[in-house]
Design a protein around this motif. Sequence first.
Motif, mmCIF file in Angstrom:
data_model
loop_
_atom_site.group_PDB
_atom_site.id
_atom_site.type_symbol
_atom_site.label_atom_id
_atom_site.label_comp_id
_atom_site.label_asym_id
_atom_site.label_seq_id
_atom_site.Cartn_x
_atom_site.Cartn_y
_atom_site.Cartn_z
ATOM 1 N N GLN A 299 99.993 40.822 33.317
ATOM 2 C CA GLN A 299 100.147 41.299 31.948
ATOM 3 C C GLN A 299 99.018 42.258 31.577
ATOM 4 O OE1 GLN A 299 100.208 37.587 29.851
ATOM 5 N NE2 GLN A 299 102.448 37.525 29.761
ATOM 6 N N ILE A 300 97.807 41.979 32.044
ATOM 7 C CA ILE A 300 96.671 42.858 31.766
ATOM 8 C C ILE A 300 96.881 44.200 32.461
ATOM 9 C CG2 ILE A 300 94.190 43.166 32.103
ATOM 10 C CD1 ILE A 300 93.985 40.066 31.888
ATOM 11 N N LYS A 301 97.365 44.181 33.696
ATOM 12 C CA LYS A 301 97.621 45.415 34.445
ATOM 13 C C LYS A 301 98.675 46.262 33.735
ATOM 14 C CE LYS A 301 99.269 47.095 38.878
ATOM 15 N NZ LYS A 301 99.657 46.763 40.244
ATOM 16 N N GLU A 302 99.769 45.657 33.313
ATOM 17 C CA GLU A 302 100.826 46.389 32.616
ATOM 18 C C GLU A 302 100.323 46.940 31.281
ATOM 19 O OE1 GLU A 302 104.048 43.676 32.221
ATOM 20 O OE2 GLU A 302 104.464 43.640 34.370
ATOM 21 N N ALA A 303 99.504 46.161 30.564
ATOM 22 C CA ALA A 303 99.003 46.602 29.265
ATOM 23 C C ALA A 303 98.091 47.811 29.401
ATOM 24 C CB ALA A 303 98.253 45.458 28.582
ATOM 25 N N VAL A 304 97.221 47.826 30.402
ATOM 26 C CA VAL A 304 96.324 48.969 30.596
ATOM 27 C C VAL A 304 97.118 50.207 30.972
ATOM 28 C CG1 VAL A 304 94.484 49.886 32.065
ATOM 29 C CG2 VAL A 304 94.308 47.580 31.152
ATOM 30 N N GLU A 305 98.106 50.064 31.850
ATOM 31 C CA GLU A 305 98.899 51.216 32.273
ATOM 32 C C GLU A 305 99.771 51.759 31.139
ATOM 33 O OE1 GLU A 305 100.893 49.835 35.785
ATOM 34 O OE2 GLU A 305 99.157 50.257 37.052
#
Length: 99
Positions: free
Chosen positions: A40-46
């Motif tokens: 979820q953190i990876k998707e949010a940053v991207e």
Amino acid sequence: MAAINYYDVILKPVVSESSMNAMAQNKYTFLVAPEATKTQIKEAVEKMFPGTKVDSVNTMRRPGKDRRRGMNVGKTAQTKKAIVTLAKDSKSIEIFQGL
């Protein structure tokens, strides 16, 4: 548990001396929601920063501290910190440029 939107995952960037030194290696530090996962953190940053490509995410939990006011004892909220490493061909994050 309710679904978390990507704009609810990242709370704020961490501005400290060690996090500023890590930006030379394309590592950015954020305070994130305690229930957020690495994906979820990876998707949010991207999604929040277009043109970025996340290589890895490292997270650490910081438990709440005990605080006293006289005889009353309370506990501060727990926090979660994420160190996001961007890929070499990724665009940098603009909010850190002026710091």
